[in-house]
Structure formats: C-alpha cells, structure tokens
Motif scaffolding. Structure first.
Motif, PDB file in Angstrom:
ATOM      1  N   ALA A 242    -188.182 123.803 150.798  1.00 36.34           N
ATOM      2  CA  ALA A 242    -187.017 123.348 151.571  1.00 36.34           C
ATOM      3  C   ALA A 242    -186.044 122.586 150.682  1.00 36.34           C
ATOM      4  O   ALA A 242    -184.821 122.735 150.796  1.00 36.34           O
ATOM      5  N   GLU A 243    -186.605 121.797 149.777  1.00 31.99           N
ATOM      6  CA  GLU A 243    -185.768 121.003 148.869  1.00 31.99           C
ATOM      7  C   GLU A 243    -184.947 121.915 147.951  1.00 31.99           C
ATOM      8  O   GLU A 243    -183.749 121.707 147.741  1.00 31.99           O
ATOM      9  N   LEU A 244    -185.636 122.943 147.407  1.00 33.42           N
ATOM     10  CA  LEU A 244    -184.966 123.877 146.499  1.00 33.42           C
ATOM     11  C   LEU A 244    -183.892 124.660 147.243  1.00 33.42           C
ATOM     12  O   LEU A 244    -182.802 124.906 146.705  1.00 33.42           O
ATOM     13  N   ILE A 245    -184.168 125.024 148.520  1.00 33.19           N
ATOM     14  CA  ILE A 245    -183.185 125.755 149.321  1.00 33.19           C
ATOM     15  C   ILE A 245    -181.929 124.904 149.518  1.00 33.19           C
ATOM     16  O   ILE A 245    -180.802 125.387 149.353  1.00 33.19           O
ATOM     17  N   ALA A 246    -182.126 123.615 149.835  1.00 31.94           N
ATOM     18  CA  ALA A 246    -180.979 122.713 150.005  1.00 31.94           C
ATOM     19  C   ALA A 246    -180.183 122.626 148.717  1.00 31.94           C
ATOM     20  O   ALA A 246    -178.944 122.651 148.722  1.00 31.94           O
ATOM     21  N   SER A 247    -180.905 122.578 147.588  1.00 31.84           N
ATOM     22  CA  SER A 247    -180.246 122.515 146.289  1.00 31.84           C
ATOM     23  C   SER A 247    -179.467 123.797 146.018  1.00 31.84           C
ATOM     24  O   SER A 247    -178.322 123.773 145.553  1.00 31.84           O
ATOM     25  N   ARG A 248    -180.071 124.960 146.341  1.00 28.83           N
ATOM     26  CA  ARG A 248    -179.408 126.251 146.116  1.00 28.83           C
ATOM     27  C   ARG A 248    -178.150 126.372 146.971  1.00 28.83           C
ATOM     28  O   ARG A 248    -177.136 126.920 146.528  1.00 28.83           O
ATOM     29  N   LEU A 249    -178.203 125.878 148.210  1.00 23.53           N
ATOM     30  CA  LEU A 249    -177.037 125.956 149.103  1.00 23.53           C
ATOM     31  C   LEU A 249    -175.892 125.104 148.567  1.00 23.53           C
ATOM     32  O   LEU A 249    -174.728 125.509 148.618  1.00 23.53           O
ATOM     33  N   SER A 250    -176.246 123.938 148.057  1.00 20.11           N
ATOM     34  CA  SER A 250    -175.228 123.053 147.480  1.00 20.11           C
ATOM     35  C   SER A 250    -174.586 123.721 146.262  1.00 20.11           C
ATOM     36  O   SER A 250    -173.360 123.705 146.095  1.00 20.11           O
ATOM     37  N   VAL A 251    -175.440 124.336 145.418  1.00 14.63           N
ATOM     38  CA  VAL A 251    -174.921 125.053 144.243  1.00 14.63           C
ATOM     39  C   VAL A 251    -174.044 126.225 144.686  1.00 14.63           C
ATOM     40  O   VAL A 251    -172.998 126.490 144.099  1.00 14.63           O
ATOM     41  N   ALA A 252    -174.459 126.923 145.759  1.00 14.57           N
ATOM     42  CA  ALA A 252    -173.712 128.086 146.258  1.00 14.57           C
ATOM     43  C   ALA A 252    -172.279 127.703 146.615  1.00 14.57           C
ATOM     44  O   ALA A 252    -171.332 128.422 146.313  1.00 14.57           O
ATOM     45  N   ARG A 253    -172.130 126.532 147.275  1.00 14.77           N
ATOM     46  CA  ARG A 253    -170.785 126.073 147.629  1.00 14.77           C
ATOM     47  C   ARG A 253    -169.921 125.916 146.376  1.00 14.77           C
ATOM     48  O   ARG A 253    -168.778 126.339 146.336  1.00 14.77           O
ATOM     49  N   ASP A 254    -170.501 125.310 145.354  1.00 15.12           N
ATOM     50  CA  ASP A 254    -169.745 125.113 144.114  1.00 15.12           C
ATOM     51  C   ASP A 254    -169.438 126.453 143.445  1.00 15.12           C
ATOM     52  O   ASP A 254    -168.378 126.635 142.848  1.00 15.12           O
ATOM     53  N   GLU A 255    -170.381 127.398 143.555  1.00 19.64           N
ATOM     54  CA  GLU A 255    -170.182 128.695 142.906  1.00 19.64           C
ATOM     55  C   GLU A 255    -169.088 129.510 143.588  1.00 19.64           C
ATOM     56  O   GLU A 255    -168.311 130.204 142.922  1.00 19.64           O
ATOM     57  N   ILE A 256    -169.032 129.420 144.921  1.00 22.11           N
ATOM     58  CA  ILE A 256    -167.989 130.154 145.648  1.00 22.11           C
ATOM     59  C   ILE A 256    -166.606 129.652 145.216  1.00 22.11           C
ATOM     60  O   ILE A 256    -165.637 130.404 145.189  1.00 22.11           O
ATOM     61  N   ALA A 257    -166.550 128.386 144.810  1.00 20.23           N
ATOM     62  CA  ALA A 257    -165.286 127.839 144.312  1.00 20.23           C
ATOM     63  C   ALA A 257    -164.847 128.511 143.011  1.00 20.23           C
ATOM     64  O   ALA A 257    -163.695 128.405 142.607  1.00 20.23           O
ATOM     65  N   LEU A 258    -165.769 129.239 142.351  1.00 23.08           N
ATOM     66  CA  LEU A 258    -165.454 129.918 141.086  1.00 23.08           C
ATOM     67  C   LEU A 258    -165.044 131.372 141.296  1.00 23.08           C
ATOM     68  O   LEU A 258    -164.828 132.114 140.342  1.00 23.08           O
ATOM     69  N   LEU A 259    -164.954 131.745 142.566  1.00 27.52           N
ATOM     70  CA  LEU A 259    -164.574 133.109 142.933  1.00 27.52           C
ATOM     71  C   LEU A 259    -163.266 133.546 142.281  1.00 27.52           C
ATOM     72  O   LEU A 259    -163.073 134.723 141.949  1.00 27.52           O
ATOM     73  N   GLU A 260    -162.377 132.604 142.056  1.00 29.80           N
ATOM     74  CA  GLU A 260    -161.056 132.949 141.504  1.00 29.80           C
ATOM     75  C   GLU A 260    -161.119 133.585 140.119  1.00 29.80           C
ATOM     76  O   GLU A 260    -160.159 134.210 139.678  1.00 29.80           O
ATOM     77  N   HIS A 261    -162.247 133.409 139.426  1.00 27.27           N
ATOM     78  CA  HIS A 261    -162.375 134.000 138.092  1.00 27.27           C
ATOM     79  C   HIS A 261    -162.837 135.450 138.145  1.00 27.27           C
ATOM     80  O   HIS A 261    -162.987 136.089 137.112  1.00 27.27           O
ATOM     81  N   TYR A 262    -163.106 135.940 139.330  1.00 25.64           N
ATOM     82  CA  TYR A 262    -163.634 137.298 139.491  1.00 25.64           C
ATOM     83  C   TYR A 262    -162.537 138.284 139.876  1.00 25.64           C
ATOM     84  O   TYR A 262    -161.521 137.899 140.456  1.00 25.64           O
ATOM     85  N   ASN A 263    -162.756 139.562 139.547  1.00 22.97           N
ATOM     86  CA  ASN A 263    -161.794 140.606 139.890  1.00 22.97           C
ATOM     87  C   ASN A 263    -161.977 141.087 141.325  1.00 22.97           C
ATOM     88  O   ASN A 263    -161.013 141.459 141.988  1.00 22.97           O
TER      89      ASN A 263
END
Lengths: 213, 213
Positions: free
Chosen positions: B151-172
């Motif tokens: 559960a802890e790792l899932i919460a961590s992955r979700l938090s990372v996911a939010r930050d990663e979606i913010a990097l969408l602008e670098h994708y085609n």
C-alpha cells in the motif's frame, strides 16, 4: 480528473486533412477509396470551372461553376482558397469546412498544390499530405492512360508536376501512391496518429495538471 | 528519379519509438500485445536492478542485474540511459538500439518517464509516446489489482505518477490506455505515420529536386 475529461479531450476539434499532389498522381482515386473505407470522414467538395469528365457528378465530385459564378464567390469571400490551374479555377467553400471542424469531425480536402499552400496559411494546424508518384515516368503513364488530356496538356502537367514536387517541403507528410490501398491505409494511420498528438489532445497541460493535483 | 529511389527512401533509417508513462499504466501489457501484432518491430530489452515479478524472464522482460553490475555498465558507458526509480535502477543498453536503427529496423523502447527524457536528449528524432491512464483512480485500481506492491509503494507510485504526467509536454504523442487493443492500434498508426513524415522520407528535398530536374 475523470475518465470523461481525458476521453472528451480526444475529439473536441476536427482535423483538416489536406490531400494534395501533382495532377495525375491519383488524388481522386485515393480519396474515393478513402471515402469508402472511412465513412466517418467528411469530404469537402471543391468548386471548379473545368468541364466535368466522364462519370463526374455535380455536388459529388465537384460543384461545377462558370467562370463568372466562380469570380462572384471569390468576391463574396465564400472561398477558403482558390487557384487558377491550367486555365481553370479550383476552390474550396469556406463555411462548410469551418462548420464541420467545429463539430469535431475531420474534413478531407482534395486540392491542387497551390490551393493547399493557401489553405496552410489559414489553417497551419491542418495536416498536409503530399501524394507522390512512384516516379515521373509513372506519372506520365497515368496521365496518358487516363485519356482525358491532349499530349500538349500532358507535357504541361508534367512540367507543373516537377515544380509542385519542389513544394513538398511545406507538407507534413509524403505518401507514395504506389498502390491505392497502401496510400489509403497510410492516410488513415496519419489521421489516427494526428489525433494522438500531445498538443492536440492536451493543448493546455498546465491547466490540466492543476486539475490533477 | 526512379521507383527504387523513392521506395528506398521510405525505410533507410529505423525509428526509435519510446513508449513511456507512469508505473501501472500498462506499458508492459501494451508492449507485449504490440510485439505479437507487429513482429517486425525490434523490442529493446531493458536492464534493471529490481526483483523479477512472477513470470518475468531474464533477457525477455528485463536483463536483471545487481546494483554493482549495473553501476559497472554505467561506468563503461554501455547504457543509453539509466535512472533510479523507487529505489531501483532501470536502463537501456546503447549498442543494441543504435545498431538496430542503422539496419533500418524500428526499435521499441519501453521505459520509465525519467529514462525517456534522457533518451530524448540523445535521440530528439525519436518518437515519444506517453501512455496515459484513463484516470488517476483507474491507475490506483490497476496498481492494487496487480498485487505486487505494498500500500505504501502504491501511494508512492501514485504521487510519482502525478509528477510524471506533468512531463507530458516533452512527448510527441499521448495515447490513453483505455483498452489494450485501442492503445496498440494507435501506436501502430503512429509508427506508420511517422514513416510518412516528409522530413524523414525526403530529408534533402533540394538534392532530390536536382535529380528530378
């Protein structure tokens, strides 16, 4: 951030897909095949002052206009683009294209190279596809086989084709029309891909991110 | 200008297709399905220091390395990119990718978001596809259902996911992974379309025009 939010972003605005290329390359054949395999695409009907060829129907292949009628349409700013080509006018009714894109549907524009470049000035976000002949000798064969043009006109068209290929750099895609089915499936792939382009799906990432956070 | 001339221009250089996105979005599932439906694509196998999950095989899903082995590979500059993610290293062997592209074959790279951005620095001409979850709650469901993470790792992955979606602008491209089949067919359309991009097919138009004239 909801499922609808992402899903609704995928088709809010239609894409203007301009299919162009030199005379004789097979624009008409490719677009007819495309219309059958992808009936969801809205096909813009051009206006022209040239004579109908055998089998061509008013309002289906073209809106056939007299030169006087065509000039009046230009004057009324009812043409998205227009061009004179080998002695005739060709053009695209503006309102139909704009209204259709606004409803979220894609519009296919089959036009001559000069017309396409004018559309690009008004719709830089359009997708500009240049249909290439496999070779110039193949293009000549097709013009001869079509049997609608005189030898003189064919020579003129080939000369124009060389100049038009030089304008390829203004296009986003080049599709070699070796086989109609190949060209069609490539064009359909291009349309699918363009709908996945990040800047079309998520034009305002920062706004969208604020909603996610 | 010959038929071969145009045809040969269509596949002279392979395309690096980077498929990325947050953990749990389904990169592995989509890429497995893609491998089946498009066996002509060469699939880069990543190296990682994380433990194999049930069913994962060495050299098929990953090259599993100890941290010491991985650090040695980095030092020898044998990794195209590498990143530390949730406590483990992930990376891509460089030579395999470069050699495959040179033979004209396309390479699929399935990597984490940070790794993809490093690859982009080295291969800006690559095609960068961001797999999007239909929603963040759906992403959470998938991580829970997968049953491999605490559960802890899932919460961590979700938090990372939010930050990663913010990097969408670098994708085609952004492909919403609502259904694996949909995502796959969109990715295949993107690859087909990219092979038709004018700058890939005819990178030296002026040279080519000189030959035509």
């Amino acid at each position: 951030m909801t499922s609808n939010k992402v899903a609704s972003g995928t088709r809010t605005q239609g894409i203007l897909v301009v299919i162009s290329g030199p005379s004789g390359v097979g624009k008409g054949t490719v677009c007819s095949a495309l219309r059958k395999s992808a009936p969801e695409l809205i096909y813009s009907v051009s206006a022209t002052t040239r004579m109908p060829r055998t089998g061509e129907m008013e309002g289906v292949n073209y809106f056939f206009k007299s030169k006087e009628e065509f000039k009046q349409l230009i004057e009324n700013e009812e043409m998205l683009e227009w061009a004179e080509y080998v002695g005739n006018y060709y053009g695209t009714p503006r309102k139909f294209v704009e209204d259709t894109l606004a409803t979220g549907k894609d519009v296919i524009l089959e036009i001559e190279v000069q017309g396409a470049l004018k559309v690009k000035q008004k719709f830089p976000e359009g997708v500009f596809i240049f249909l290439m002949p496999p070779s110039l000798s193949e293009l000549q064969n097709r013009l001869v086989t079509r049997g609608t043009d005189s030898a003189e006109l064919i020579a003129s068209r080939l000369s124009v084709a060389r100049d038009e290929i030089a304008l390829l750099e203004h296009y986003n895609y080049a599709v070699v029309n070796d086989q109609v089915e190949n060209a069609c499936s490539k064009i359909m792939a291009i349309i699918t891909a363009e709908h996945c382009r990040r800047e079309r799906l998520f034009p305002n990432i920062s706004e969208w991110i604020d909603e996610v956070k």
